[in-house]
Design a protein around this motif. Structure first.
Motif, PDB file in Angstrom:
ATOM      1  N   UNK A   9      34.165  57.408  54.891  1.00 25.05           N
ATOM      2  CA  UNK A   9      34.820  57.625  53.604  1.00 25.05           C
ATOM      3  C   UNK A   9      34.006  57.042  52.458  1.00 25.05           C
ATOM      4  N   UNK A  10      32.814  56.529  52.744  1.00 24.71           N
ATOM      5  CA  UNK A  10      31.996  55.881  51.718  1.00 24.71           C
ATOM      6  C   UNK A  10      31.486  56.866  50.673  1.00 24.71           C
ATOM      7  N   UNK A  11      31.580  56.460  49.414  1.00 25.97           N
ATOM      8  CA  UNK A  11      31.006  57.241  48.321  1.00 25.97           C
ATOM      9  C   UNK A  11      29.505  57.344  48.568  1.00 25.97           C
ATOM     10  N   UNK A  12      28.934  58.468  48.321  1.00 20.24           N
ATOM     11  CA  UNK A  12      27.519  58.667  48.598  1.00 20.24           C
ATOM     12  C   UNK A  12      27.275  59.322  49.950  1.00 20.24           C
ATOM     13  N   UNK A  13      28.268  59.260  50.814  1.00 15.50           N
ATOM     14  CA  UNK A  13      28.193  59.918  52.120  1.00 15.50           C
ATOM     15  C   UNK A  13      29.115  61.124  52.139  1.00 15.50           C
ATOM     16  N   UNK A  58      30.996  64.359  50.887  1.00 15.12           N
ATOM     17  CA  UNK A  58      30.673  65.505  50.033  1.00 15.12           C
ATOM     18  C   UNK A  58      31.673  65.523  48.875  1.00 15.12           C
ATOM     19  N   UNK A  59      31.221  65.708  47.629  1.00 15.75           N
ATOM     20  CA  UNK A  59      32.142  65.735  46.488  1.00 15.75           C
ATOM     21  C   UNK A  59      33.308  66.702  46.712  1.00 15.75           C
ATOM     22  N   UNK A  60      34.512  66.230  46.394  1.00 15.20           N
ATOM     23  CA  UNK A  60      35.716  67.035  46.568  1.00 15.20           C
ATOM     24  C   UNK A  60      36.425  66.810  47.894  1.00 15.20           C
ATOM     25  N   UNK A  61      35.840  66.001  48.772  1.00  9.69           N
ATOM     26  CA  UNK A  61      36.446  65.706  50.070  1.00  9.69           C
ATOM     27  C   UNK A  61      36.694  64.202  50.186  1.00  9.69           C
ATOM     28  N   UNK A  62      37.602  63.820  51.089  1.00  9.06           N
ATOM     29  CA  UNK A  62      37.943  62.406  51.258  1.00  9.06           C
ATOM     30  C   UNK A  62      37.208  61.747  52.418  1.00  9.06           C
TER      31      UNK A  62
END
Length: 80
Positions: A24-28, A30-34
């Motif tokens: 769930x890490x930001x940067x891993x 894909x934008x728009x997914x949790x």
């Protein structure tokens, strides 16, 4: 997590289930997914050196056994 801890946790599950890793890490993600799912492709023991880049993200590099620390490495892929 140590190998013995991972084994202990996996032994609680149905041994016929497929294994996925999730992040769930930001940067891993894909934008728009949790969450981003990954499939395990390989598990091995590797001597590595752990470091951080200029943004504080952890990095690792395989090195000769005498120069690094031995880790159990689980390789994953987002293509499955």
């Amino acid at each position: 997590m140590k190998v013995k801890d991972l084994i202990e946790e996996l032994q609680k599950l149905d041994p016929n289930m497929q294994v996925l890793a999730a992040c769930e890490d930001e940067g891993v993600v894909v934008p728009g997914y949790f969450v981003r799912p990954f499939e395990v492709t390989e598990i091995s023991a590797v001597s590595v050196e752990i470091d951080s880049d200029d943004k504080g993200r952890r990095t690792m590099c395989a090195v000769p056994a005498e120069d690094g620390q031995k880790f159990a490495v689980i390789e994953i892929t987002s293509f499955f």
